[in-house]
Write an enzyme that holds these catalytic residues in place. Sequence first.
Site, PDB file in Angstrom:
ATOM      1  N   LYS A 152     -20.691  -7.028 -12.783  1.00  0.00           N
ATOM      2  CA  LYS A 152     -20.509  -6.361 -11.477  1.00  0.00           C
ATOM      3  C   LYS A 152     -21.412  -5.126 -11.353  1.00  0.00           C
ATOM      4  CE  LYS A 152     -18.755  -4.424  -7.855  1.00  0.00           C
ATOM      5  NZ  LYS A 152     -18.417  -4.886  -6.546  1.00  0.00           N
ATOM      6  N   CYS A 191     -20.681   1.725  -3.636  1.00  0.00           N
ATOM      7  CA  CYS A 191     -20.966   0.838  -4.769  1.00  0.00           C
ATOM      8  C   CYS A 191     -22.339   1.083  -5.368  1.00  0.00           C
ATOM      9  CB  CYS A 191     -20.875  -0.598  -4.313  1.00  0.00           C
ATOM     10  SG  CYS A 191     -19.344  -0.916  -3.461  1.00  0.00           S
ATOM     11  N   ASP A 207       0.857  -1.186   0.000  1.00  0.00           N
ATOM     12  CA  ASP A 207       0.000   0.000   0.000  1.00  0.00           C
ATOM     13  C   ASP A 207       0.889   1.230   0.000  1.00  0.00           C
ATOM     14  OD1 ASP A 207      -3.235   0.381   0.913  1.00  0.00           O
ATOM     15  OD2 ASP A 207      -1.931   2.148   1.002  1.00  0.00           O
ATOM     16  N   THR A 260     -13.661  -2.148  -8.524  1.00  0.00           N
ATOM     17  CA  THR A 260     -14.823  -1.954  -9.394  1.00  0.00           C
ATOM     18  C   THR A 260     -14.482  -0.914 -10.453  1.00  0.00           C
ATOM     19  OG1 THR A 260     -16.283  -2.390  -7.562  1.00  0.00           O
ATOM     20  CG2 THR A 260     -17.245  -1.250  -9.437  1.00  0.00           C
TER      21      THR A 260
HETATM   22  N1  SAJ Z   1     -30.327  -0.386   1.805  1.00  0.00           N
HETATM   23  C1  SAJ Z   1     -31.676  -0.031   1.942  1.00  0.00           C
HETATM   24  N2  SAJ Z   1     -32.614  -1.007   1.928  1.00  0.00           N
HETATM   25  C2  SAJ Z   1     -32.293  -2.314   1.789  1.00  0.00           C
HETATM   26  C3  SAJ Z   1     -30.940  -2.679   1.641  1.00  0.00           C
HETATM   27  C4  SAJ Z   1     -29.973  -1.690   1.643  1.00  0.00           C
HETATM   28  O1  SAJ Z   1     -32.020   1.148   2.072  1.00  0.00           O
HETATM   29  O2  SAJ Z   1     -33.213  -3.142   1.810  1.00  0.00           O
HETATM   30  C5  SAJ Z   1     -29.285   0.653   1.804  1.00  0.00           C
HETATM   31  C6  SAJ Z   1     -28.235   0.489   2.904  1.00  0.00           C
HETATM   32  O3  SAJ Z   1     -28.655   1.039   4.110  1.00  0.00           O
HETATM   33  C7  SAJ Z   1     -27.047   1.210   2.317  1.00  0.00           C
HETATM   34  C8  SAJ Z   1     -27.170   0.929   0.825  1.00  0.00           C
HETATM   35  O4  SAJ Z   1     -28.516   0.532   0.621  1.00  0.00           O
HETATM   36  O5  SAJ Z   1     -27.118   2.600   2.495  1.00  0.00           O
HETATM   37  C9  SAJ Z   1     -26.257  -0.159   0.310  1.00  0.00           C
HETATM   38  O6  SAJ Z   1     -26.078  -1.185   1.256  1.00  0.00           O
HETATM   39  P1  SAJ Z   1     -26.028  -2.728   0.930  1.00  0.00           P
HETATM   40  O7  SAJ Z   1     -25.850  -3.430   2.224  1.00  0.00           O
HETATM   41  O8  SAJ Z   1     -27.184  -3.144   0.113  1.00  0.00           O
HETATM   42  O9  SAJ Z   1     -24.752  -2.909  -0.019  1.00  0.00           O
HETATM   43  P2  SAJ Z   1     -23.218  -2.414   0.036  1.00  0.00           P
HETATM   44  O10 SAJ Z   1     -23.111  -1.130  -0.697  1.00  0.00           O
HETATM   45  O11 SAJ Z   1     -22.655  -2.488   1.411  1.00  0.00           O
HETATM   46  O12 SAJ Z   1     -22.499  -3.558  -0.834  1.00  0.00           O
HETATM   47  C10 SAJ Z   1     -22.905  -3.783  -2.179  1.00  0.00           C
HETATM   48  C11 SAJ Z   1     -23.196  -5.277  -2.358  1.00  0.00           C
HETATM   49  N3  SAJ Z   1     -23.842  -5.479  -3.662  1.00  0.00           N
HETATM   50  C12 SAJ Z   1     -25.030  -6.116  -3.791  1.00  0.00           C
HETATM   51  O13 SAJ Z   1     -25.658  -6.549  -2.853  1.00  0.00           O
HETATM   52  C13 SAJ Z   1     -25.548  -6.302  -5.184  1.00  0.00           C
HETATM   53  C14 SAJ Z   1     -21.896  -6.065  -2.253  1.00  0.00           C
HETATM   54  O14 SAJ Z   1     -22.118  -7.425  -2.543  1.00  0.00           O
HETATM   55  C15 SAJ Z   1     -20.853  -5.513  -3.252  1.00  0.00           C
HETATM   56  O15 SAJ Z   1     -19.597  -6.162  -3.092  1.00  0.00           O
HETATM   57  C16 SAJ Z   1     -20.635  -4.050  -2.942  1.00  0.00           C
HETATM   58  O16 SAJ Z   1     -21.896  -3.362  -3.061  1.00  0.00           O
HETATM   59  C17 SAJ Z   1     -19.634  -3.523  -3.938  1.00  0.00           C
HETATM   60  O17 SAJ Z   1     -18.462  -3.353  -3.560  1.00  0.00           O
HETATM   61  O18 SAJ Z   1     -19.963  -3.379  -5.117  1.00  0.00           O
END
Ligand code: SAJ
Length: 406
Positions: A201, A255, A29, A116
């Site tokens: 992705k 993401c 890093d 990504t």
């Molecule tokens: N959220 C909602 N309602 C829900 C689910 C999530 O409002 O029902 C919100 C969360 O609070 C948050 C945002 O969406 O603010 C995203 O959170 P998340 O837990 O759905 O996902 P991330 O961003 O932590 O991770 C995502 C994941 N992608 C998918 O589920 C398709 C993860 O697998 C990926 O590796 C990551 O993005 C990435 O790096 O792309």
Amino acid sequence: MINVIGQGYIGLPTALMFAKNGKKVVGTDCNEKLVHSLQNGKLSFQEEGLEELFKEALSNEIEFTTKYQKTDKYIIAVPTPYIKESKKIDPRYVISAVNSVLDVCEKGAVIIIESTISPGSIDKYIRPQITKRGFIIGQDVHLVHAPERIIPGNIIYELEHNSRTIGADNPEIGEKVKELYSCFCKAEIVVTDIRSAEMSKVVENAYRDINIAFANELAKICRVDNMDVYEIIRIANKHPRVNILQPGPGVGGHCISVDPWFLVGDYPDLTNLILTARKINDSMPAHVLKRIRDIMREHNIKDISRVGLYGLTYKENVDDTRESPTLQLLERMDEHLAFGVKVFDPLVKTRIVEHQFMNFEDFINEIEIVVIMVAHDHIKRNMHMVKDKLILDTRNICTFDGVYKL
Ligand code: SAJ
């Protein structure tokens, strides 16, 4: 030996996982402070199970350094920030990492990009860099895109149990990389071409964005006529082919709130659904703001400093604040010259916004309305401490009577 470039949320756990499973790993890093603390056995972020994994990896062969290593396997997991105005990715860190790899790599090295990137980025930004330096792709170096899929908060489990995608120019190289990852990944590993890996992705994250947007739109519709959106979703989800997600105060993280824009940017005439979903999710902080205003009016509270936002991170039980709905909401308030709202997050240990409290009790003593923006375990455990407040629960975790919802 595998040289993992970038020791952040993705690179570090990946490096540790390889080391735990007997591979010789060097984590590189450019951040000297970070490298120094890793060398001293100190982690830079919190994540369930990471401490144990770190210990296990340290007892095997892992080293941390700022230097790129001479080897035949590289995994690049550096940040790919996006440019707010243009919604395009900023590939400079990946480009610079690839260049540094080219400075030292063995002939025939495999460069695996996990960061990504927007679809087409490898053709557009990476290949020209490599050929410009006189390397022949497919002979001198091999290119692979293996986008990460792990979710912050459940990284270690998902590293082992999520299916993976390996995009390679040469299927034989793809198979070799598949074999490499299968030392810890127990799920299916699909080998495909680079374009398909890049695209899948971004599609995965757009899919989730659209589905969250649907839940958020329902929340807004139900608000108009005072229907209980959570009850409606609960019932609808009993249907065997319906699985609606949960509404919330917005979508944050690096993401889901970012990747769909890559498609909008590249295919503006074709991305109606994806763009609308983005707009709906981006409108949620303003919706929360309206709800706060409703409650203030109803209770004749005039002073915004009597309002406290609980949670600064983009979701529960992580310390990552990137693109968080709370930060989006504060930005909105700032635009409207509404200053003074109080903020607290037990997982954010440094002061990143104004009026941010470091102590939960001090925070609740100062406010009349508490807005639950993030469903940290901490607030679930301490709900009794806010029972006398007016509560706006944007995450549907509070069961008290009279709680306001989205
Ligand atoms: N959220 C909602 N309602 C829900 C689910 C999530 O409002 O029902 C919100 C969360 O609070 C948050 C945002 O969406 O603010 C995203 O959170 P998340 O837990 O759905 O996902 P991330 O961003 O932590 O991770 C995502 C994941 N992608 C998918 O589920 C398709 C993860 O697998 C990926 O590796 C990551 O993005 C990435 O790096 O792309």
